[in-house]
Enzyme design. Structure first.
Site, PDB file in Angstrom:
ATOM      1  CG  ASP A   1       2.891   9.993 -10.117  1.00 51.66           C
ATOM      2  OD1 ASP A   1       1.744   9.754 -10.503  1.00 51.66           O
ATOM      3  OD2 ASP A   1       3.644  10.802 -10.691  1.00 51.66           O
TER       4      ASP A   1
ATOM      5  CD  GLU B   1      13.813   0.821   8.013  1.00 49.80           C
ATOM      6  OE1 GLU B   1      13.217   1.801   8.519  1.00 49.80           O
ATOM      7  OE2 GLU B   1      14.795   0.945   7.261  1.00 49.80           O
TER       8      GLU B   1
HETATM    9  C1  GLC Z   1       0.628   9.981 -12.973  1.00 48.49           C
HETATM   10  C2  GLC Z   1      -0.603  10.565 -12.337  1.00 48.49           C
HETATM   11  C3  GLC Z   1      -1.082  11.714 -13.165  1.00 48.49           C
HETATM   12  C4  GLC Z   1       0.007  12.751 -13.213  1.00 48.49           C
HETATM   13  C5  GLC Z   1       1.314  12.157 -13.730  1.00 48.49           C
HETATM   14  C6  GLC Z   1       2.464  13.069 -13.483  1.00 48.49           C
HETATM   15  O1  GLC Z   1       0.363   9.420 -14.194  1.00 48.49           O
HETATM   16  O2  GLC Z   1      -1.580   9.569 -12.180  1.00 48.49           O
HETATM   17  O3  GLC Z   1      -2.265  12.262 -12.677  1.00 48.49           O
HETATM   18  O4  GLC Z   1      -0.386  13.801 -14.040  1.00 48.49           O
HETATM   19  O5  GLC Z   1       1.623  10.958 -13.068  1.00 48.49           O
HETATM   20  O6  GLC Z   1       2.796  13.098 -12.124  1.00 48.49           O
END
Ligand code: GLC
Length: 557
Positions: free
Chosen positions: A223, A268
Site C-alpha cells: 500500500d 527465501e
Molecule cells: C491506498 C489505498 C487506499 C487507502 C490509502 C491509505 O491508496 O488503496 O484505499 O485509503 O492507501 O492507506
C-alpha cells in the site's frame, strides 16, 4: 497459464507451480467487507469468500488480492491496521484465513494480501505506547512526533498536504492536560505514519511478511508504496520544485533498499512470492525503478487506469507502459479500477472519462448504457494485452458507481473534502448475487442491513441471472478469461500494432490473434480474418463484418 487444479481439501504447495505465474496472472481484487456475508451481519467476511470460491474458479482467475483483512477500527476501510498478524473478528479468524488460502490453492487460485507500511492505526499498541510514553521516549521514535512551530508550539511542523486533502499533523495532549507534540499522518489522524529510519519498523515488516508467507500467501500488495520514507529534516514544501527523489515524502531513494530487503524475504520461499506495488508516480523512469529485478515484481498501472476513453490516449498509455517496463524486464499490469476509483461503467459513461481524485462530484450526468458498452470493450482490450490483469470485484458484473446518500457515507475522503467529494464508498457497495431486492443474496439476514445500502435497481446485475445470460457482462468476462487461458498467442509478451484507422486500437498477439477496439462513433470494417473469437459488441461472426462503435473484437487470422 499453468495453474494446476487439485482436489478440494488436498494441500497444495505453490512451490510446485510455474514460477512465472505472476507475469500473466489474472488477479481478482476482493474487498472482503462487500464480497459476500457468511454470518448474516451485513458485512462481508471470509466465510462468504470461502462459500464463493467456486464462482471465482468459474470466472477463471489465478489469484485473489484481499484488501486489508486485519483487526482495524476501519477509520479508513481497514487501511488503519491494529494488528498485522490477525484477522478482524468481523471478517473471521486467522484459522479461517489459513483454510481459505489452502482451499483457494486447491482450486489453483493464489492469495495476495495487502500490507500497509506507511502507517498503522492509532489504536495499534505501538502508537498507544508512544502516546503514553511521552516526548523524547524511544516509543515515539517509531513515528514522527515533533514539537510545533510558532510561539506556543501551535503551528504544524510542516506545511505538507494530505493525499486525503487537508492537514497532515495532529497535536497530542500531554498527561497533565497541556498541549503536546504533533504527529505526522499523510492520511487521516487515525493513521499515524511510521518512521522508516527506525530499525524496529523495518524488522517488524519483514517479520510480518514471513508470518503470511509461512501461511501460504503468494504475494503482497504494498500500500502507498512510494510514501513510507520521509526526509528527517522535515522541510516545508511551499512552492519548491523537487528533483526526482528529493521530495520530502514521495518516492525517496531510500525506499529501494527497503523493498530490496522485502524481495530478499520473498525469495527465501519456494514458489514465487510476489511484491506488487501501489506506486502512484507520473515519472515513468522513477516508476520503473521499483520494478528492477531485485525489487518488486510488478506495480499497478495507474497511467492506463486514469486515461479517458480516447484511442490516442489509450494507445499512448499502452506504448508508454510497455516501453517503461521493457528495460527492467518487468511485465506490465492492466487495471481498470479498484476500491479507490470510480467504477468503469460510470466513468466511461461521463463526458470527462479520465479519472482523477478530487474531481468527483455528486450528480455528474452519466450515460450508463454507453459506459457499459465501453467498459465491455475495455475489459476485452485489457485482457488481450501482455502482462497481468486485475479485476476489481463487481466490475465483472458491470456494476455502476452507486450514488449514495451522504448520510450513509463512511469514507474519510468524503469528510475531508468538506462533503464536496462523494468519496470512494460508491464502488464499495456489497455485491448483488441473486434475487431482485436488497440484499440480493449478499447473505445478510432478514432484519439486518448491509453496511452500505445497495441500490434498489441492482436486480439486473445479480450474478445468478447474469450467469444464465450469454450476453451479460459476467459471461463476457468468463469467456474472455477462458480464451486468454486457452489461446497460446495470448501467453507471450509480444504485441504488434495494426494500423486500422486513427480511432481504432488494433494489435496482433502471437501469429494469429488480433484484438481490435473501435473508438469511432461509427462502425468500422474488420480486417480479413478466419474467425471471430469474441466480441463485446453485437456479435459479428460473418466474414467481412463490421465492428460497432465502443466495442472490442478478438479475431483469429
Ligand atoms: C491506498 C489505498 C487506499 C487507502 C490509502 C491509505 O491508496 O488503496 O484505499 O485509503 O492507501 O492507506
Amino acid at each position: 497459464m499453468d495453474t494446476e487444479v487439485l482436489t478440494r481439501g488436498e494441500r497444495a504447495v505453490p512451490a510446485s507451480d510455474n514460477p512465472l505465474w505472476w507475469r500473466s496472472a489474472v488477479i481478482y481484487q476482493v474487498y472482503v467487507r462487500s464480497f459476500a456475508d457468511g454470518n448474516g451481519d451485513g458485512t462481508g467476511d471470509l466465510a462468504g469468500v470461502r462459500a464463493r470460491l467456486g464462482y471465482l474458479k468459474d470466472l477463471g482467475v489465478d489469484a485473489l488480492w484481499f484488501n486489508p483483512w486485519y483487526p482495524s477500527p476501519l477509520a479508513d476501510g481497514g487501511y488503519d491496521v491494529q494488528d498485522y498478524r490477525d484477522i478482524d473478528p468481523r471478517f473471521g479468524t486467522l484459522e479461517e484465513a489459513e483454510l481459505l488460502i489452502q482451499e483457494a490453492l486447491a482450486l489453483g487460485i493464489r492469495t495476495i494480501i495487502d500490507v500497509v507500511p506507511n502507517h498503522l492505526s492509532d489504536q495499534h499498541p505501538w502508537f498507544q505506547a508512544a502516546l503514553v510514553a511521552g516526548p523524547g521516549s524511544p516509543e515515539r521514535e517509531r513515528f514522527w512526533f515533533h514539537p510545533g512551530g510558532g510561539h506556543d508550539g501551535d503551528e504544524m511542523p510542516t506545511d505538507w498536504v494530505s493525499s486525503f486533502q487537508g492537514e497532515t499533523w495532529t497535536r497530542t495532549t500531554n498527561s497533565d492536560g497541556t498541549p503536546g507534540e504533533w504527529y505526522l499522518h499523510l492520511f487521516t489522524p487515525e493513521q499515524p505514519d511510521l518512521n522508516w529510519n527506525h530499525p524496529d519498523v523495518r524488522r517488524e515488516h519483514e517479520d510480518i511478511l514471513r508470518f503470511w508467507f509461512d501461511r501460504g500467501v503468494a504475494g503482497v500488495r504494498i500500500d502507498s508504496a512510494a510514501l513510507p520514507v520521509k526526509d528527517p529534516a522535515l522541510p516545508h514544501i511551499g512552492d519548491a520544485v523537487h528533483a526526482p527523489g528529493e521530495h520530502p515524502h514521495v518516492d525517496r531513494d531510500e525506499l529501494h533498499d527497503i523493498y530490496r530487503g522485502w524481495r530478499a524475504v520473498a525469495d527465501e520461499y519456494d514458489g514465487t512470492r510476489v511484491l506488487v506495488g501501489e506506486v502512484w508516480l507520473d515519472d515513468a523512469e522513477r516508476f520503473a525503478r521499483y520494478l528492477r529485478p531485485d525489487e518488486m515484481h510488478t506495480a499497478f498501472n495507474f497511467d492506463f487506469m486514469t486515461q479517458p476513453w480516447s484511442a490516442a490516449a489509450l494507445r499512448g498509455s499502452i506504448q508508454r507502459t510497455l516501453a517503461e517496463h521493457e528495460p527492467v524486464g518487468a511485465p506490465a499490469t492492466w487495471v481498470l479500477s479498484n476500491h479507490d476509483v470510480t467504477r468503469p461503467v460510470t466513468r466511461y459513461g461521463r463526458a470527462d472519462s479520465a479519472f482523477a481524485f478530487a474531481r468527483k462530484r455528486f450528480g455528474t450526468p452519466t450515460d450508463i448504457a454507453r459506459g457499459t458498452r465501453r467498459a465491455r470493450a475495455a475489459a476485452l482490450l485489457t485482457a488481450a494485452l501482455p502482462g497481468s490483469l486485475y479485476i476489481y470485484q463487481g466490475d465483472e458484473l458491470g456494476l455502476p458507481e452507486a450514488e449514495l446518500p451522504t448520510s450513509v457515507i463512511q469514507d474519510p475522503m468524503h469528510f475531508r473534502s468538506g462533503g464536496v467529494d462523494p468519496g470512494r464508498d460508491g464502488c464499495r457497495v456489497p455485491l448483488p448475487w441473486s434475487g431482485t431486492r436488497p440484499p440480493y443474496g449478499f447473505g445478510t439476514a432478514a432484519g439486518a442491513e448491509t453496511w452500505l445500502p445497495q441500490p434498489l435497481d441492482w436486480a439486473p446485475f445479480a450474478a445468478d441471472s447474469q450467469q444464465r445470460d450469454p450476453g451479460s457482462m459476467l459471461s463476457l468476462y468468463r469467456e474472455a478469461l477462458r480464451l486468454r487461458r486457452e489461446t497460446g498467442d495470448l501467453h507471450g509478451e509480444d504485441l504488434a500494432w495494426l494500423e486500422l484507422g486513427a480511432d481504432v486500437l488494433a494489435f496482433r498477439r502471437g501469429e494469429r490473434t488480433v484484438s481490435m477496439t473501435n473508438l469511432c462513433p461509427v462502425a468500422v470494417p474488420l480486417p480479413a480474418h478466419r474467425a471471430v473469437l469474441l466480441s463485446s459488441g453485437q456479435p459479428t461472426d460473418e466474414r467481412g463484418g463490421m465492428l460497432p462503435p465502443d466495442s472490442t473484437v478478438w479475431l483469429a487470422l
